[in-house]
Design an enzyme around this catalytic site. Structure first.
Site, short mmCIF file in Angstrom:
data_model
loop_
_atom_site.label_atom_id
_atom_site.label_comp_id
_atom_site.label_asym_id
_atom_site.label_seq_id
_atom_site.Cartn_x
_atom_site.Cartn_y
_atom_site.Cartn_z
N ARG A 125 41.86 36.17 42.97
CA ARG A 125 41.24 35.84 41.55
C ARG A 125 40.37 37.13 41.04
O ARG A 125 40.32 38.10 41.69
CB ARG A 125 40.01 34.77 41.96
CG ARG A 125 40.37 33.28 41.97
CD ARG A 125 39.07 32.52 42.11
NE ARG A 125 38.58 32.31 40.81
CZ ARG A 125 37.10 32.37 40.83
NH1 ARG A 125 36.60 32.59 41.93
NH2 ARG A 125 36.77 32.33 39.69
N LYS A 190 35.04 32.94 54.63
CA LYS A 190 36.18 32.45 54.17
C LYS A 190 37.39 32.74 54.76
O LYS A 190 37.80 33.79 55.61
CB LYS A 190 36.30 33.68 52.86
CG LYS A 190 37.52 33.34 51.95
CD LYS A 190 37.28 33.80 50.48
CE LYS A 190 38.51 33.79 49.83
NZ LYS A 190 38.39 34.01 48.34
N ARG A 325 26.95 32.71 44.69
CA ARG A 325 26.54 33.40 46.01
C ARG A 325 25.34 32.36 46.59
O ARG A 325 24.55 32.27 45.68
CB ARG A 325 26.10 34.66 45.87
CG ARG A 325 26.92 35.72 45.51
CD ARG A 325 27.57 36.23 46.30
NE ARG A 325 28.51 37.47 45.74
CZ ARG A 325 29.73 37.29 45.35
NH1 ARG A 325 30.03 35.96 45.41
NH2 ARG A 325 30.28 38.10 44.71
C1 BTN Z 1 41.30 34.37 45.98
O1 BTN Z 1 40.69 33.86 46.69
O2 BTN Z 1 40.96 35.11 45.48
C2 BTN Z 1 42.77 33.63 45.69
C3 BTN Z 1 43.72 34.25 46.83
C4 BTN Z 1 45.04 33.52 46.52
C5 BTN Z 1 46.15 34.42 47.33
C6 BTN Z 1 47.37 33.55 47.54
S1 BTN Z 1 48.48 34.29 48.69
C7 BTN Z 1 49.81 33.23 47.96
C8 BTN Z 1 49.83 33.47 46.51
N1 BTN Z 1 50.42 34.71 46.08
C9 BTN Z 1 49.61 35.64 45.48
O3 BTN Z 1 49.99 36.57 44.91
N2 BTN Z 1 48.30 35.28 45.44
C10 BTN Z 1 48.45 33.96 46.17
#
Ligand code: BTN
Length: 327
Positions: A125, A190, A325
């Protein structure tokens, strides 16, 4: 011996051989692939850059630090609780499973999914990278389309969070919680994240890609690259989780959740989400760019916005560039 094959095929063959966690000499690997020992060494180096821990010992050859249970389409399908499933693509290395699904229109079928062993440009994100070492996690994306315009999709990522928690709980994982809007936590750290990407016009079809990353067993060499407290499944469970089984369970749970979301929207997910909510009733700081707000976290409303009790009254925070947070 292989005659002429792509670089990817050669690297997959090396990996499939090393997956047993035993030593294999450069000569043995070279003979299998029809290449020199020096060329094997170069492929091994390239595999190491993907986060794989491969040791090289003079006189013995190469060995992976741990046995690898590689992802396999057929094995995953055996764990999907549906007879005829939508397309499922399992890749070795890809830039991002979200990007792959986006770029392959033939996969724009409800429930089509893509998994990979490693991502070279995994996205999180708010434009952050998602560290994606080989075989260490699950990197999974699913396509779905919704009619009625993207205004119908408030809270979709919360429903996906509930689907993930359900699959993990069914697999015996305890101590899970969900952090608004998109994070999966294990014992307060996390474990995974969700990146929902939507394309579409108001009142028209929305094409959604739900990307999910779940830490399974992060290698030591990668741990310092993660800039927040993290958890992985292997360190919390008695035995290393079976990634193929877990993938099948996650895909099944996601199909079911997205079908339900299509019918009821967020309504069916409000109660389970609130039960899993990490910050329910706690004091939190909301960070919205340069603005910070501190107050008690009251939970989510019917649209999936986070409600915070502030001195001037209750304020609803909608997704986007907002972070929460604990205080
Ligand atoms: C986050 O917490 O910031 C979201 C992470 C999401 C990661 C997943 S891995 C599979 C899919 N492909 C990506 O490039 N991102 C999501």
């Amino acid at each position: 011996m292989l005659v002429s094959t792509s670089v990817e095929t050669k690297r997959n063959l090396i990996l499939n051989t090393l997956a047993d966690g035993r030593f294999h000499s450069g000569q043995e690997l070279g003979d299998k692939l029809g290449i020199s020992r020096a060329a094997v060494g170069k492929h091994v180096q390239a595999l190491q850059t993907l986060g794989l821990e491969i040791f090289s010992v003079t006189g013995k050859g190469y060995r992976l630090s741990n046995k690898l249970d590689l992802l396999n389409t057929e094995t995953i399908r055996q764990h999907i609780a549906r007879t005829s499933g939508p397309p499922l693509v399992v890749l070795s290395v890809v830039n991002s499973t979200n990007t792959y699904l986006k770029e392959h229109e033939q996969l724009h079928v409800k429930g089509a999914a893509c998994l990979a062993e490693a991502q070279t440009s995994g996205r999180g994100r708010q434009g952050r990278p998602w560290i994606s070492p080989f075989g260490a996690s699950l990197y999974l994306s699913m396509y779905w389309r919704f009619e009625g315009g993207y205004q119908m999709l408030g809270g979709l990522s919360l429903a996906v969070g509930v689907a993930i928690a359900t699959a993990l709980e069914e697999s015996g994982v305890q101590g899970l919680s969900l952090k608004w809007p998109n994070d999966v936590y294990l014992h307060g750290k996390k474990l995974g994240g969700i990146l929902v990407e939507v394309e579409g016009q108001i009142n028209d079809t929305s094409h959604c890609i739900m990307g999910i990353g779940i830490n399974v067993e992060l290698p030591e060499s990668q741990q310092s690259r993660i800039d927040q407290p993290w958890a992985d499944l292997a360190s919390q469970m008695n035995e290393k989780p079976d990634r193929n089984k877990l993938s099948g369970k996650l895909l099944t749970s996601l199909y079911n959740a997205l079908e339900k979301f299509e019918q009821t929207g967020l309504k069916a997910f409000l109660e389970p989400w609130s039960r899993l909510h990490l910050h329910q009733g706690k004091r939190v700081r909301m960070i919205c760019g340069p603005n910070n707000f501190e107050g008690e976290c009251l939970g989510i409303n019917a649209e999936g916005a986070l409600l915070i009790s502030l001195p001037g009254g209750t304020k609803a925070f909608y997704g986007g560039e907002v972070s929460v947070r604990a205080l």
